[in-house]
Design a protein around this motif. Structure first.
Motif, PDB file in Angstrom:
ATOM      1  N   GLU A 110       0.828  -1.208   0.000  1.00  0.00           N
ATOM      2  CA  GLU A 110       0.000   0.000   0.000  1.00  0.00           C
ATOM      3  C   GLU A 110       0.864   1.260   0.000  1.00  0.00           C
ATOM      4  OE1 GLU A 110      -3.672   0.431   2.496  1.00  0.00           O
ATOM      5  OE2 GLU A 110      -2.525   2.098   3.374  1.00  0.00           O
ATOM      6  N   VAL A 111       0.504   2.185  -0.873  1.00  0.00           N
ATOM      7  CA  VAL A 111       1.176   3.481  -0.965  1.00  0.00           C
ATOM      8  C   VAL A 111       0.111   4.567  -0.932  1.00  0.00           C
ATOM      9  CG1 VAL A 111       2.690   4.962  -2.341  1.00  0.00           C
ATOM     10  CG2 VAL A 111       3.035   2.487  -2.356  1.00  0.00           C
ATOM     11  N   ARG A 112       0.397   5.640  -0.214  1.00  0.00           N
ATOM     12  CA  ARG A 112      -0.515   6.783  -0.162  1.00  0.00           C
ATOM     13  C   ARG A 112       0.143   7.978  -0.841  1.00  0.00           C
ATOM     14  NH1 ARG A 112      -4.759   6.663   3.791  1.00  0.00           N
ATOM     15  NH2 ARG A 112      -4.926   4.551   4.674  1.00  0.00           N
ATOM     16  N   ILE A 113      -0.525   8.511  -1.845  1.00  0.00           N
ATOM     17  CA  ILE A 113      -0.018   9.674  -2.572  1.00  0.00           C
ATOM     18  C   ILE A 113      -0.641  10.922  -1.954  1.00  0.00           C
ATOM     19  CG2 ILE A 113       0.355  10.703  -4.838  1.00  0.00           C
ATOM     20  CD1 ILE A 113       1.352   7.810  -4.606  1.00  0.00           C
ATOM     21  N   HIS A 114       0.197  11.849  -1.494  1.00  0.00           N
ATOM     22  CA  HIS A 114      -0.290  13.060  -0.834  1.00  0.00           C
ATOM     23  C   HIS A 114      -0.205  14.289  -1.730  1.00  0.00           C
ATOM     24  CE1 HIS A 114      -0.336  10.868   3.023  1.00  0.00           C
ATOM     25  NE2 HIS A 114       0.789  10.329   2.592  1.00  0.00           N
ATOM     26  N   ASP A 115       0.648  14.244  -2.739  1.00  0.00           N
ATOM     27  CA  ASP A 115       0.801  15.392  -3.642  1.00  0.00           C
ATOM     28  C   ASP A 115       1.366  14.884  -4.964  1.00  0.00           C
ATOM     29  OD1 ASP A 115       1.365  17.846  -4.912  1.00  0.00           O
ATOM     30  OD2 ASP A 115       1.826  18.815  -2.988  1.00  0.00           O
ATOM     31  N   LEU A 116       0.751  15.290  -6.072  1.00  0.00           N
ATOM     32  CA  LEU A 116       1.241  14.873  -7.394  1.00  0.00           C
ATOM     33  C   LEU A 116       2.384  15.746  -7.888  1.00  0.00           C
ATOM     34  CD1 LEU A 116      -2.120  14.080  -9.238  1.00  0.00           C
ATOM     35  CD2 LEU A 116      -0.436  12.441  -8.365  1.00  0.00           C
ATOM     36  N   GLY A 117       2.576  16.915  -7.269  1.00  0.00           N
ATOM     37  CA  GLY A 117       3.662  17.798  -7.680  1.00  0.00           C
ATOM     38  C   GLY A 117       3.322  18.597  -8.921  1.00  0.00           C
ATOM     39  N   ARG A 118       4.350  19.200  -9.510  1.00  0.00           N
ATOM     40  CA  ARG A 118       4.175  20.013 -10.716  1.00  0.00           C
ATOM     41  C   ARG A 118       5.167  19.566 -11.782  1.00  0.00           C
ATOM     42  NH1 ARG A 118       8.268  23.776 -11.053  1.00  0.00           N
ATOM     43  NH2 ARG A 118       9.475  24.104  -9.127  1.00  0.00           N
ATOM     44  N   VAL A 119       4.796  19.762 -13.029  1.00  0.00           N
ATOM     45  CA  VAL A 119       5.614  19.320 -14.160  1.00  0.00           C
ATOM     46  C   VAL A 119       6.694  20.351 -14.473  1.00  0.00           C
ATOM     47  CG1 VAL A 119       5.613  18.724 -16.613  1.00  0.00           C
ATOM     48  CG2 VAL A 119       3.716  17.988 -15.136  1.00  0.00           C
ATOM     49  N   VAL A 120       7.927  19.903 -14.545  1.00  0.00           N
ATOM     50  CA  VAL A 120       9.047  20.740 -14.993  1.00  0.00           C
ATOM     51  C   VAL A 120       9.393  20.264 -16.405  1.00  0.00           C
ATOM     52  CG1 VAL A 120      11.420  21.474 -14.544  1.00  0.00           C
ATOM     53  CG2 VAL A 120       9.885  20.982 -12.626  1.00  0.00           C
ATOM     54  N   TRP A 121       8.784  20.880 -17.392  1.00  0.00           N
ATOM     55  CA  TRP A 121       8.875  20.364 -18.761  1.00  0.00           C
ATOM     56  C   TRP A 121      10.127  20.824 -19.501  1.00  0.00           C
ATOM     57  CZ3 TRP A 121       9.207  23.764 -22.813  1.00  0.00           C
ATOM     58  CH2 TRP A 121       8.876  25.101 -22.542  1.00  0.00           C
ATOM     59  N   ASP A 122      10.750  21.936 -19.061  1.00  0.00           N
ATOM     60  CA  ASP A 122      11.843  22.520 -19.835  1.00  0.00           C
ATOM     61  C   ASP A 122      13.228  22.088 -19.357  1.00  0.00           C
ATOM     62  OD1 ASP A 122      11.566  23.831 -17.455  1.00  0.00           O
ATOM     63  OD2 ASP A 122      11.802  25.855 -18.268  1.00  0.00           O
ATOM     64  N   ARG A 123      13.298  21.067 -18.492  1.00  0.00           N
ATOM     65  CA  ARG A 123      14.580  20.476 -18.105  1.00  0.00           C
ATOM     66  C   ARG A 123      14.482  18.977 -18.378  1.00  0.00           C
ATOM     67  NH1 ARG A 123      15.317  22.853 -12.156  1.00  0.00           N
ATOM     68  NH2 ARG A 123      13.213  23.668 -12.472  1.00  0.00           N
ATOM     69  N   GLU A 124      15.288  18.530 -19.326  1.00  0.00           N
ATOM     70  CA  GLU A 124      15.096  17.183 -19.873  1.00  0.00           C
ATOM     71  C   GLU A 124      15.253  16.066 -18.847  1.00  0.00           C
ATOM     72  OE1 GLU A 124      19.625  16.449 -21.630  1.00  0.00           O
ATOM     73  OE2 GLU A 124      17.864  15.995 -22.816  1.00  0.00           O
ATOM     74  N   ALA A 125      16.019  16.286 -17.783  1.00  0.00           N
ATOM     75  CA  ALA A 125      16.229  15.232 -16.788  1.00  0.00           C
ATOM     76  C   ALA A 125      14.990  14.982 -15.936  1.00  0.00           C
ATOM     77  CB  ALA A 125      17.410  15.587 -15.888  1.00  0.00           C
ATOM     78  N   TYR A 126      13.980  15.849 -16.049  1.00  0.00           N
ATOM     79  CA  TYR A 126      12.795  15.722 -15.211  1.00  0.00           C
ATOM     80  C   TYR A 126      11.687  14.890 -15.864  1.00  0.00           C
ATOM     81  CZ  TYR A 126      14.714  18.967 -11.808  1.00  0.00           C
ATOM     82  OH  TYR A 126      15.503  19.549 -10.845  1.00  0.00           O
ATOM     83  N   HIS A 127      12.012  14.246 -16.962  1.00  0.00           N
ATOM     84  CA  HIS A 127      11.082  13.270 -17.528  1.00  0.00           C
ATOM     85  C   HIS A 127      11.850  12.323 -18.440  1.00  0.00           C
ATOM     86  CE1 HIS A 127      11.139  16.222 -20.859  1.00  0.00           C
ATOM     87  NE2 HIS A 127      10.843  15.189 -21.633  1.00  0.00           N
ATOM     88  N   THR A 128      11.288  11.147 -18.638  1.00  0.00           N
ATOM     89  CA  THR A 128      11.846  10.151 -19.546  1.00  0.00           C
ATOM     90  C   THR A 128      10.744   9.726 -20.500  1.00  0.00           C
ATOM     91  OG1 THR A 128      11.234   8.241 -18.177  1.00  0.00           O
ATOM     92  CG2 THR A 128      13.336   9.327 -17.673  1.00  0.00           C
ATOM     93  N   VAL A 129      11.006   8.699 -21.279  1.00  0.00           N
ATOM     94  CA  VAL A 129       9.962   8.156 -22.148  1.00  0.00           C
ATOM     95  C   VAL A 129       8.819   7.588 -21.311  1.00  0.00           C
ATOM     96  CG1 VAL A 129       9.438   6.356 -23.849  1.00  0.00           C
ATOM     97  CG2 VAL A 129      11.562   7.654 -24.033  1.00  0.00           C
TER      98      VAL A 129
END
Length: 270
Positions: A110-129
């Motif tokens: 079981e995992v509880r998510i408390h915050d989804l956060g915000r998207v940092v789209w203009d720095r490539e290391a902050y997302h993958t495929v």
């Protein structure tokens, strides 16, 4: 003519040739005694070298083929992300907003998510495929305590803004001043699981970081895709969903302007 004029010369030459041939034959037979008395195979060593070289080439070819097969399998899994996937929708309020905490999994998972956060789209290391690493994402789960293996403890997983690279941090409730940090979700959780294993706690040291964070859940993936600027993540592959009673569809943020996507692409190459 020479033999007629000098018969002794012919005898010397004949004797010398016979002696040489006899010596060579003796050496040859002695050298081939282990071969059942057969004449030595002068090409055997060359054949052995050729066979060894051929075996090395075969082993190398099999190794290359194995790596290629694994690469194709991994690529195939990534390609399958465009196929619609069935999900259970997350609970939402009357305004359509996700209700927190989001509870996923059961029992020890079981995992509880408390915050989804915000998207940092203009720095490539902050997302993958496969994933979008949203800054401010926060989840909790209960695992054995590092300080007391007989007790259980709440661990808080977070994604922090580390500048060019995201920082993955996990903090144990009974060790609030000693957070674990790493450059990947799997890396930070491996630190904790390795300690638990060393303390005699039976845990999986190869657990998936996204799974430990709760990010591998498709409902969470869908909710993150719906966040502002998710559609601007140039490398990320948007997934499609099949909700109960609905046709397959793709959930994305509003399309990014062409110049924004070009900026993201250029930034990833710097």
């Amino acid at each position: 003519m020479i033999s007629e004029a000098y018969p002794e010369v012919d005898e010397d030459l004949s004797s010398s040739d016979d002696d040489c041939m006899h010596s060579e034959n003796e050496a040859g037979w002695r050298g081939s005694a282990h071969n059942g008395g057969r004449l030595p195979d002068l090409t055997r060593h060359d054949d052995d070298d050729t066979q060894r070289s051929r075996r090395k080439r075969d082993v190398a070819a099999l190794s290359d083929a194995s790596r290629l097969t694994k690469r194709r399998r991994r690529q195939g899994k990534r390609d399958d992300r465009s196929d619609p996937k069935p999900i259970e929708p997350l609970e939402r309020d009357s305004s359509g907003r996700v209700v927190f905490p989001i509870v996923i999994g059961k029992g020890q998972d079981e995992v509880r998510i408390h915050d989804l956060g915000r998207v940092v789209w203009d720095r490539e290391a902050y997302h993958t495929v496969r994933y979008i690493w949203t800054v401010g994402f926060r989840s909790t789960r209960v695992c054995p305590s590092i300080k007391d293996a007989s007790a259980r403890c709440v661990y808080t997983s977070e994604i922090l803004d580390g500048g060019e690279l995201p920082v993955f941090q996990v903090t144990a409730a009974d060790m609030p001043d000693e957070p674990f940090r790493a450059s990947s979700s799997s890396g930070v959780w491996k630190q904790i699981l390795d300690i638990l294993m060393a303390n005699g706690v039976g845990v999986k040291t190869h657990a998936s970081g996204p799974q430990m964070y709760g990010l591998s859940n498709l409902g969470i993936t869908k909710a993150i895709q719906e966040l502002e600027n998710a559609g601007r993540c140039a490398k990320y592959t948007m997934q499609r969903w099949v909700e109960p009673g609905h046709e397959p569809r793709t959930d994305t943020s509003p399309p990014a302007p062409a110049e924004d996507r070009q900026f993201a692409y250029n930034s990833s190459n710097e």
